[in-house]
Design a protein around this motif. Structure first.
Motif, PDB file in Angstrom:
ATOM      1  N   GLU A  30      38.938 -29.576  -8.678  1.00  0.00           N
ATOM      2  CA  GLU A  30      39.733 -28.800  -9.636  1.00  0.00           C
ATOM      3  C   GLU A  30      40.940 -28.140  -8.975  1.00  0.00           C
ATOM      4  OE1 GLU A  30      39.335 -29.088 -12.882  1.00  0.00           O
ATOM      5  OE2 GLU A  30      37.737 -30.479 -12.325  1.00  0.00           O
ATOM      6  N   VAL A  31      40.781 -27.661  -7.752  1.00  0.00           N
ATOM      7  CA  VAL A  31      41.897 -27.044  -7.031  1.00  0.00           C
ATOM      8  C   VAL A  31      43.059 -28.022  -6.917  1.00  0.00           C
ATOM      9  CG1 VAL A  31      42.622 -26.344  -4.697  1.00  0.00           C
ATOM     10  CG2 VAL A  31      40.606 -25.301  -5.742  1.00  0.00           C
ATOM     11  N   LEU A  32      42.764 -29.259  -6.571  1.00  0.00           N
ATOM     12  CA  LEU A  32      43.831 -30.246  -6.379  1.00  0.00           C
ATOM     13  C   LEU A  32      44.517 -30.624  -7.688  1.00  0.00           C
ATOM     14  CD1 LEU A  32      42.237 -32.480  -3.620  1.00  0.00           C
ATOM     15  CD2 LEU A  32      44.027 -30.725  -3.378  1.00  0.00           C
ATOM     16  N   LEU A  40      48.918 -24.810  -2.221  1.00  0.00           N
ATOM     17  CA  LEU A  40      48.274 -24.154  -1.078  1.00  0.00           C
ATOM     18  C   LEU A  40      47.366 -25.116  -0.313  1.00  0.00           C
ATOM     19  CD1 LEU A  40      47.154 -20.665  -2.465  1.00  0.00           C
ATOM     20  CD2 LEU A  40      48.905 -21.112  -0.741  1.00  0.00           C
ATOM     21  N   PHE A  41      46.870 -26.132  -1.000  1.00  0.00           N
ATOM     22  CA  PHE A  41      45.900 -27.051  -0.407  1.00  0.00           C
ATOM     23  C   PHE A  41      46.456 -28.462  -0.228  1.00  0.00           C
ATOM     24  CE2 PHE A  41      43.520 -23.577  -2.183  1.00  0.00           C
ATOM     25  CZ  PHE A  41      42.587 -23.307  -1.195  1.00  0.00           C
ATOM     26  N   GLU A  46      40.417 -34.045   4.665  1.00  0.00           N
ATOM     27  CA  GLU A  46      39.383 -34.654   3.834  1.00  0.00           C
ATOM     28  C   GLU A  46      38.044 -33.933   3.966  1.00  0.00           C
ATOM     29  OE1 GLU A  46      37.337 -38.901   4.027  1.00  0.00           O
ATOM     30  OE2 GLU A  46      39.487 -39.025   3.559  1.00  0.00           O
ATOM     31  N   ASP A  47      37.791 -33.359   5.149  1.00  0.00           N
ATOM     32  CA  ASP A  47      36.508 -32.689   5.369  1.00  0.00           C
ATOM     33  C   ASP A  47      36.551 -31.184   5.100  1.00  0.00           C
ATOM     34  OD1 ASP A  47      38.098 -32.277   7.603  1.00  0.00           O
ATOM     35  OD2 ASP A  47      36.582 -32.880   9.047  1.00  0.00           O
ATOM     36  N   HIS A  48      37.668 -30.692   4.565  1.00  0.00           N
ATOM     37  CA  HIS A  48      37.791 -29.269   4.260  1.00  0.00           C
ATOM     38  C   HIS A  48      36.682 -28.764   3.321  1.00  0.00           C
ATOM     39  CE1 HIS A  48      39.745 -25.376   3.756  1.00  0.00           C
ATOM     40  NE2 HIS A  48      39.595 -25.522   2.456  1.00  0.00           N
TER      41      HIS A  48
END
Length: 156
Positions: A30-32, A40-41, A46-48
């Protein structure tokens, strides 16, 4: 599991590592998609989401995996320094995290959700404060550990 007669940790109550991995998968999806948070992201590894799942797990009483594998509180704080998080971004982050908890199937009892929301609010406010240009960083050097209905000491 907790020893007989002791309440489970929030980590155990939530469902352990699989629950926090699910939470972060839903949350970062959802953030993306979110126009306010996606910038911000934009350079998120990928492993965040996995790293944040480790962090949340540790905060809520699980294994010290984030500290052992990633370096602990100082590393987490360093990820926010200089980001200039705005109040509306922080508020959206909180709203998406709380919605993700529903979608990921975290326990919905009032006691768990109150503790979860308390940490999400506290952590997002600390991240925003530490992200401001020229911010004086908090004195904290250790990962906070959240429990049932209590704010841990030294949460400054």
């Amino acid at each position: 599991m907790s020893a007989a007669g002791t309440p489970p940790t929030l980590y155990e109550w939530a469902g352990g590592a699989p629950a926090f991995e699910r939470l972060m998968e839903v949350f970062y999806r959802e953030v993306l998609r979110d126009p306010l948070l996606a910038p911000l992201f934009a350079r998120m590894s990928e492993d965040h989401p996995h790293h944040v799942a480790l962090w949340f797990g540790e905060v809520f009483g699980g294994p010290s995996a984030y500290t052992e594998e990633r370096g602990g509180f100082a590393v987490m704080r360093a990820h926010h320094v200089g980001k200039g998080i705005k109040p509306e971004q922080r508020a959206r982050w909180v709203a998406l995290m709380l919605a993700a908890a529903d979608e990921a199937g975290l326990p919905d009892d009032a006691e768990f959700r109150a503790a979860f929301a308390s940490y999400v609010e506290w952590g997002s406010r600390r991240a925003m404060a530490n992200s401001q240009p020229g911010a004086t960083l908090t004195r904290r050097t250790t990962t906070p550990h959240w429990g049932w209905g209590e704010t841990p000491p030294g949460t400054d």
